[in-house]
Motif scaffolding. Structure first.
Motif, PDB file in Angstrom:
ATOM      1  N   GLY A 160     -15.282  26.242  16.784  1.00 51.78           N
ATOM      2  CA  GLY A 160     -15.537  27.169  15.684  1.00 51.78           C
ATOM      3  C   GLY A 160     -14.281  27.853  15.181  1.00 51.78           C
ATOM      4  O   GLY A 160     -14.051  27.969  13.966  1.00 51.78           O
ATOM      5  N   PHE A 161     -13.435  28.312  16.103  1.00 47.61           N
ATOM      6  CA  PHE A 161     -12.211  29.011  15.702  1.00 47.61           C
ATOM      7  C   PHE A 161     -11.289  28.104  14.895  1.00 47.61           C
ATOM      8  O   PHE A 161     -10.853  28.459  13.800  1.00 47.61           O
ATOM      9  N   TRP A 162     -10.988  26.926  15.438  1.00 50.23           N
ATOM     10  CA  TRP A 162     -10.056  26.051  14.733  1.00 50.23           C
ATOM     11  C   TRP A 162     -10.689  25.445  13.482  1.00 50.23           C
ATOM     12  O   TRP A 162      -9.980  25.115  12.520  1.00 50.23           O
ATOM     13  N   GLY A 163     -12.007  25.299  13.469  1.00 50.28           N
ATOM     14  CA  GLY A 163     -12.682  24.891  12.236  1.00 50.28           C
ATOM     15  C   GLY A 163     -12.536  25.943  11.153  1.00 50.28           C
ATOM     16  O   GLY A 163     -12.301  25.629   9.979  1.00 50.28           O
ATOM     17  N   LEU A 164     -12.666  27.225  11.526  1.00 54.52           N
ATOM     18  CA  LEU A 164     -12.467  28.303  10.551  1.00 54.52           C
ATOM     19  C   LEU A 164     -11.021  28.390  10.081  1.00 54.52           C
ATOM     20  O   LEU A 164     -10.758  28.691   8.914  1.00 54.52           O
ATOM     21  N   VAL A 165     -10.085  28.131  10.978  1.00 57.52           N
ATOM     22  CA  VAL A 165      -8.679  28.102  10.566  1.00 57.52           C
ATOM     23  C   VAL A 165      -8.464  26.991   9.537  1.00 57.52           C
ATOM     24  O   VAL A 165      -7.823  27.200   8.505  1.00 57.52           O
ATOM     25  N   GLY A 166      -9.017  25.817   9.800  1.00 55.05           N
ATOM     26  CA  GLY A 166      -8.911  24.714   8.834  1.00 55.05           C
ATOM     27  C   GLY A 166      -9.581  25.033   7.515  1.00 55.05           C
ATOM     28  O   GLY A 166      -9.056  24.719   6.437  1.00 55.05           O
ATOM     29  N   TYR A 167     -10.735  25.684   7.582  1.00 49.71           N
ATOM     30  CA  TYR A 167     -11.445  26.084   6.364  1.00 49.71           C
ATOM     31  C   TYR A 167     -10.607  27.086   5.568  1.00 49.71           C
ATOM     32  O   TYR A 167     -10.518  26.997   4.333  1.00 49.71           O
ATOM     33  N   GLY A 168      -9.982  28.028   6.276  1.00 52.77           N
ATOM     34  CA  GLY A 168      -9.134  29.007   5.601  1.00 52.77           C
ATOM     35  C   GLY A 168      -7.945  28.359   4.916  1.00 52.77           C
ATOM     36  O   GLY A 168      -7.577  28.736   3.797  1.00 52.77           O
ATOM     37  N   ILE A 169      -7.341  27.396   5.588  1.00 53.33           N
ATOM     38  CA  ILE A 169      -6.207  26.691   4.974  1.00 53.33           C
ATOM     39  C   ILE A 169      -6.678  25.929   3.748  1.00 53.33           C
ATOM     40  O   ILE A 169      -5.991  25.905   2.710  1.00 53.33           O
ATOM     41  N   ARG A 180      -9.149  26.761   1.781  1.00 51.15           N
ATOM     42  CA  ARG A 180      -9.408  27.737   0.715  1.00 51.15           C
ATOM     43  C   ARG A 180      -8.110  28.243   0.086  1.00 51.15           C
ATOM     44  O   ARG A 180      -8.042  28.420  -1.126  1.00 51.15           O
ATOM     45  N   VAL A 181      -7.110  28.502   0.923  1.00 53.56           N
ATOM     46  CA  VAL A 181      -5.845  29.038   0.408  1.00 53.56           C
ATOM     47  C   VAL A 181      -5.109  27.992  -0.429  1.00 53.56           C
ATOM     48  O   VAL A 181      -4.583  28.299  -1.496  1.00 53.56           O
ATOM     49  N   THR A 182      -5.070  26.762   0.043  1.00 55.24           N
ATOM     50  CA  THR A 182      -4.320  25.724  -0.672  1.00 55.24           C
ATOM     51  C   THR A 182      -5.111  25.122  -1.826  1.00 55.24           C
ATOM     52  O   THR A 182      -4.512  24.598  -2.760  1.00 55.24           O
ATOM     53  N   GLY A 183      -6.435  25.181  -1.776  1.00 50.10           N
ATOM     54  CA  GLY A 183      -7.261  24.622  -2.846  1.00 50.10           C
ATOM     55  C   GLY A 183      -7.295  23.107  -2.863  1.00 50.10           C
ATOM     56  O   GLY A 183      -7.637  22.500  -3.874  1.00 50.10           O
ATOM     57  N   ILE A 184      -6.973  22.469  -1.734  1.00 49.74           N
ATOM     58  CA  ILE A 184      -6.918  21.006  -1.674  1.00 49.74           C
ATOM     59  C   ILE A 184      -8.314  20.400  -1.623  1.00 49.74           C
ATOM     60  O   ILE A 184      -8.561  19.330  -2.149  1.00 49.74           O
ATOM     61  N   GLY A 185      -9.233  21.047  -1.001  1.00 49.31           N
ATOM     62  CA  GLY A 185     -10.572  20.498  -0.779  1.00 49.31           C
ATOM     63  C   GLY A 185     -10.883  20.614   0.696  1.00 49.31           C
ATOM     64  O   GLY A 185     -10.427  21.527   1.365  1.00 49.31           O
ATOM     65  N   THR A 186     -11.641  19.682   1.204  1.00 54.04           N
ATOM     66  CA  THR A 186     -11.994  19.730   2.633  1.00 54.04           C
ATOM     67  C   THR A 186     -11.141  18.732   3.404  1.00 54.04           C
ATOM     68  O   THR A 186     -11.617  17.699   3.865  1.00 54.04           O
ATOM     69  N   VAL A 187      -9.869  19.033   3.527  1.00 59.57           N
ATOM     70  CA  VAL A 187      -8.956  18.182   4.278  1.00 59.57           C
ATOM     71  C   VAL A 187      -8.708  18.765   5.664  1.00 59.57           C
ATOM     72  O   VAL A 187      -8.780  18.071   6.674  1.00 59.57           O
ATOM     73  N   PHE A 188      -8.421  20.060   5.720  1.00 62.43           N
ATOM     74  CA  PHE A 188      -8.040  20.684   6.982  1.00 62.43           C
ATOM     75  C   PHE A 188      -9.237  21.119   7.826  1.00 62.43           C
ATOM     76  O   PHE A 188      -9.077  21.353   9.019  1.00 62.43           O
ATOM     77  N   LEU A 189     -10.410  21.248   7.227  1.00 61.14           N
ATOM     78  CA  LEU A 189     -11.597  21.617   8.006  1.00 61.14           C
ATOM     79  C   LEU A 189     -11.907  20.577   9.084  1.00 61.14           C
ATOM     80  O   LEU A 189     -12.025  20.939  10.260  1.00 61.14           O
ATOM     81  N   PRO A 190     -12.028  19.295   8.762  1.00 57.68           N
ATOM     82  CA  PRO A 190     -12.265  18.330   9.845  1.00 57.68           C
ATOM     83  C   PRO A 190     -11.099  18.230  10.826  1.00 57.68           C
ATOM     84  O   PRO A 190     -11.314  18.024  12.025  1.00 57.68           O
ATOM     85  N   VAL A 191      -9.876  18.404  10.345  1.00 59.59           N
ATOM     86  CA  VAL A 191      -8.721  18.384  11.245  1.00 59.59           C
ATOM     87  C   VAL A 191      -8.817  19.555  12.218  1.00 59.59           C
ATOM     88  O   VAL A 191      -8.584  19.404  13.424  1.00 59.59           O
ATOM     89  N   GLY A 192      -9.166  20.735  11.714  1.00 59.30           N
ATOM     90  CA  GLY A 192      -9.307  21.901  12.571  1.00 59.30           C
ATOM     91  C   GLY A 192     -10.416  21.743  13.595  1.00 59.30           C
ATOM     92  O   GLY A 192     -10.267  22.138  14.754  1.00 59.30           O
ATOM     93  N   VAL A 193     -11.531  21.151  13.189  1.00 58.62           N
ATOM     94  CA  VAL A 193     -12.642  20.923  14.119  1.00 58.62           C
ATOM     95  C   VAL A 193     -12.221  19.955  15.224  1.00 58.62           C
ATOM     96  O   VAL A 193     -12.498  20.179  16.406  1.00 58.62           O
ATOM     97  N   ILE A 194     -11.544  18.893  14.857  1.00 60.12           N
ATOM     98  CA  ILE A 194     -11.108  17.898  15.855  1.00 60.12           C
ATOM     99  C   ILE A 194     -10.070  18.498  16.795  1.00 60.12           C
ATOM    100  O   ILE A 194     -10.136  18.301  18.019  1.00 60.12           O
ATOM    101  N   VAL A 195      -9.121  19.263  16.264  1.00 60.13           N
ATOM    102  CA  VAL A 195      -8.112  19.904  17.106  1.00 60.13           C
ATOM    103  C   VAL A 195      -8.781  20.908  18.047  1.00 60.13           C
ATOM    104  O   VAL A 195      -8.459  20.987  19.232  1.00 60.13           O
ATOM    105  N   GLY A 196      -9.745  21.674  17.532  1.00 58.08           N
ATOM    106  CA  GLY A 196     -10.460  22.639  18.359  1.00 58.08           C
ATOM    107  C   GLY A 196     -11.261  21.981  19.463  1.00 58.08           C
ATOM    108  O   GLY A 196     -11.283  22.458  20.605  1.00 58.08           O
TER     109      GLY A 196
END
Length: 89
Positions: free
Chosen positions: A46-55, A57-73
Motif C-alpha cells: 500500500g505504501f509504495w503503491g501510494l508513492v507510485g500513485y503520487g508520482i 499525479r505529479v508528473t501527469g504521465i498516467g498510470t506508469v509508476f503505480l504498478p511499479v510502486g506496487v511491485i517494489v512494495g
C-alpha cells in the motif's frame, strides 16, 4: 530436576550453560506471526503503491509508476517477511 524432566533445549540457567529453558507453547503465537506477516505485506504494498500513485499525479504521465510502486512494495515487504521468519530461530 532429573534428566527425565528436562527438555532437549533445557541446559540450565547457570553461567555458561548456553541459555535457559524453552519457552512454553502458546496457541496464539503462530497466529500472531501470521497476522504480522500479512500486515507487513499489506502495508508495504500500500505504501509504495501510494508513492507510485503520487508520482503519477505529479508528473501527469498516467498510470506508469503505480504498478511499479506496487511491485517494489510487494518485493520489499516479502523480503522483510522472509528475513524476519528465517532470523527467528
Amino acid at each position: 530436576m532429573s534428566n527425565a524432566e528436562r527438555t532437549p533445549g533445557d541446559t540450565g540457567n547457570g553461567p555458561g550453560a548456553g541459555g535457559g529453558p524453552r519457552r512454553p507453547y502458546r496457541p496464539g503465537l503462530i497466529s500472531g506471526e501470521m497476522w504480522n506477516a500479512f500486515g507487513t505485506l499489506l502495508a508495504g504494498t500500500g505504501f509504495w503503491g501510494l508513492v507510485g500513485y503520487g508520482i503519477d499525479r505529479v508528473t501527469g504521465i498516467g498510470t506508469v509508476f503505480l504498478p511499479v510502486g506496487v511491485i517494489v512494495g510487494m518485493a520489499a515487504s516479502l523480503y522483510l517477511v522472509i528475513y524476519r521468519a528465517t532470523r527467528r530461530q
